[in-house]
Design an enzyme around this catalytic site. Structure first.
Site, PDB file in Angstrom:
ATOM      1  N   HIS A   1       0.830  -1.212   0.000  1.00 26.50           N
ATOM      2  CA  HIS A   1       0.000   0.000   0.000  1.00 26.50           C
ATOM      3  C   HIS A   1       0.866   1.265   0.000  1.00 26.50           C
ATOM      4  O   HIS A   1       0.494   2.286   0.554  1.00 26.50           O
ATOM      5  CB  HIS A   1      -0.988  -0.011   1.185  1.00 26.50           C
ATOM      6  CG  HIS A   1      -2.045  -1.072   1.024  1.00 26.50           C
ATOM      7  ND1 HIS A   1      -3.178  -0.866   0.265  1.00 26.50           N
ATOM      8  CD2 HIS A   1      -2.110  -2.341   1.464  1.00 26.50           C
ATOM      9  CE1 HIS A   1      -3.911  -1.986   0.275  1.00 26.50           C
ATOM     10  NE2 HIS A   1      -3.273  -2.895   0.989  1.00 26.50           N
TER      11      HIS A   1
ATOM     12  N   SER B   1     -11.879 -19.110 -21.960  1.00 30.49           N
ATOM     13  CA  SER B   1     -10.939 -19.428 -20.878  1.00 30.49           C
ATOM     14  C   SER B   1     -11.162 -20.843 -20.372  1.00 30.49           C
ATOM     15  O   SER B   1     -12.287 -21.210 -20.019  1.00 30.49           O
ATOM     16  CB  SER B   1     -11.111 -18.438 -19.726  1.00 30.49           C
ATOM     17  OG  SER B   1     -10.418 -18.929 -18.598  1.00 30.49           O
TER      18      SER B   1
ATOM     19  N   GLY C   1      -4.939 -13.012  -4.750  1.00 30.29           N
ATOM     20  CA  GLY C   1      -4.093 -11.855  -4.489  1.00 30.29           C
ATOM     21  C   GLY C   1      -2.706 -11.998  -5.094  1.00 30.29           C
ATOM     22  O   GLY C   1      -1.770 -11.344  -4.673  1.00 30.29           O
ATOM     23  N   LEU C   2      -2.573 -12.873  -6.094  1.00 31.60           N
ATOM     24  CA  LEU C   2      -1.281 -13.001  -6.780  1.00 31.60           C
ATOM     25  C   LEU C   2      -1.355 -12.313  -8.143  1.00 31.60           C
ATOM     26  O   LEU C   2      -0.577 -12.588  -9.044  1.00 31.60           O
ATOM     27  CB  LEU C   2      -0.895 -14.484  -6.924  1.00 31.60           C
ATOM     28  CG  LEU C   2      -0.757 -15.255  -5.603  1.00 31.60           C
ATOM     29  CD1 LEU C   2      -0.452 -16.722  -5.852  1.00 31.60           C
ATOM     30  CD2 LEU C   2       0.328 -14.643  -4.706  1.00 31.60           C
TER      31      LEU C   2
ATOM     32  N   ASP D   1       1.580  -3.963  -9.633  1.00 38.06           N
ATOM     33  CA  ASP D   1       1.329  -5.295 -10.183  1.00 38.06           C
ATOM     34  C   ASP D   1       1.623  -5.347 -11.678  1.00 38.06           C
ATOM     35  O   ASP D   1       2.318  -6.240 -12.171  1.00 38.06           O
ATOM     36  CB  ASP D   1      -0.127  -5.719  -9.931  1.00 38.06           C
ATOM     37  CG  ASP D   1      -0.449  -5.762  -8.454  1.00 38.06           C
ATOM     38  OD1 ASP D   1       0.496  -5.733  -7.635  1.00 38.06           O
ATOM     39  OD2 ASP D   1      -1.640  -5.813  -8.102  1.00 38.06           O
TER      40      ASP D   1
END
Ligand code: GLA
Length: 392
Positions: free
Chosen positions: A33, A66, A125-126, A173
């Site tokens: 953060h 997908s 969260g990757l 990211d």
């Protein structure tokens, strides 16, 4: 892998694929953060990620399929009518990148058939979403020879996430996913985008990823709320001091001006941002000096600050991390990414990893009522075309 995906592409689209692409996921070693507060981050790309097989079409449609969401079937996206649609789920990340690529004036001469398969656990969260965005940008650049640099793709992807999907994320990211390098973490200054590659050599230890497997519902809104708190506090500080972002503050400066932040909750958020930024710098120096004990101690302090001051951990992440701290082979452990669920990481001595996993598994399952998952992180390359198993 490439061969199998090519075959599956043929089964879905009834023609041969032209090329295969890969885009990684990421873990952040420290600096959470801070990326929307003008601070430092220290992430690395991992070898888990998202694959795509593509072929060109004669019309202006993107046909998206997908393997991770087979029940959705083929999603037909008209390049001339790109709008967010909740129903389209994962395809919105693709649409966002297509939308902003065209908005910035790049011409897409035709549509594409795209088959996607990811092995990053979903919602963990990757960064599965940033991985998909940068993957699409890379495909467009390569197939249509667009004059885009990787940094352009990174910025377009962040814009898609912020303005098309509505998650107000920073640049970390997308940056690491585009720029990652095997065996290295990136020390990135998010204010200037200056960055250096630092080899991650952990002697006889590895990075263990621990997945809470918590279903994350409100993550985006909580994330946006934290960001808004920081922005509000910044505007109050700027009335008495000339800074561009919270991470411009030194520790002593924060001590001095903290009372200008009237809301005590916001004061805690700022304290986290300022001290976390200082920790990242210390952690980078520690790793460069081969001092992984110091590095681990800084990871632990980062988690405590995210738990107490930033309040983004929650019982699941805390249980994983606190039980990791109890294990004799643990050098350091903390949550990674946005928080509120998702994954934590621990640096663990190789010879104790099996005992570590068993003990943390037992404690977590007992307290939380369902099982965590573990993966050993291997630090891989940023996004690109795959040829013979290697990223070009
Ligand atoms: C998410 C966001 C990043 C960053 C982290 C927290 O992963 O996408 O931009 O803010 O959370 O460090």
């Amino acid at each position: 892998m490439e061969k199998r995906l090519m075959k599956e592409f043929e089964a879905v689209f009834k023609e041969q694929g032209e090329a295969v692409f890969f885009s990684p996921g990421r873990v952040n070693l420290i600096g959470e953060h801070t990326d929307y507060n003008g601070g430092m981050v220290f992430p690395c790309a991992i070898t888990l990620g998202t694959y795509a097989v593509v072929s060109r079409r004669a019309d202006a449609h993107m046909l998206l399929y997908s393997n991770n969401f087979r029940e959705k079937g083929i999603i037909d996206v008209d390049l001339n009518k790109l709008q967010y649609d909740k129903q389209d789920d994962w395809a919105n990340y693709v649409k966002g990148v297509l939308y902003f690529t065209q908005q910035e004036g790049y011409k897409l001469p035709c549509g594409l058939n795209i088959l996607i398969e990811g092995n990053i656990p979903n919602g963990a969260g990757l960064s599965s979403s940033a991985s998909l965005e940068v993957l699409i940008g890379t495909i467009l650049k390569e197939l249509f020879q667009l004059p885009l640099s990787m940094l352009d793709i990174i910025k377009l992807s962040q814009k898609a996430e912020n303005q098309f999907v509505g998650m107000n994320c920073g640049i970390m990211d997308q940056f690491i996913i585009g720029m990652g390098k095997k065996g290295h973490a990136i020390a990135l200054d998010t204010a200037t985008l200056k960055h250096t590659y630092v080899p991650v050599q952990l002697k006889q230890a590895s990075i263990v990823i621990m997945n809470t497997r918590k279903q994350r519902g409100l993550t985006d809104s909580k994330y946006n709320e934290r960001r808004a708190e920081c922005e509000h506090a910044l505007s109050q500080i700027q009335k008495i001091m000339k800074i561009n972002s919270l991470c411009d503050l030194k520790e002593e400066e924060f001590e001095k001006i903290q009372h200008s932040i009237t809301n005590p909750v916001e004061r805690k958020r700022v304290r986290h941002a300022v001290l976390e930024n200082i920790r990242v710098k210390k952690a980078i120096t520690a790793l460069e000096n081969n001092d992984i004990i110091e590095f681990g101690a800084l990871m632990n302090a980062s988690h405590i600050s995210l738990r107490e001051d930033y309040e983004v951990t929650g019982v699941e992440l805390d249980t994983l991390v606190e039980s990791a701290w109890q294990q004799s082979g643990t050098i350091g452990a903390r949550m990674t990414g946005a928080g509120f669920g998702g994954c934590a990481i621990a640096i663990v001595e190789d010879e104790t990893i099996e005992d570590f996993k068993q003990a943390v598994y037992k404690e977590y399952t007992k307290r939380i009522g369902y099982e965590p998952e573990f993966y050993i992180a291997s630090i891989g390359h940023g996004a690109g075309k795959l040829v013979g198993g290697c990223i070009q």
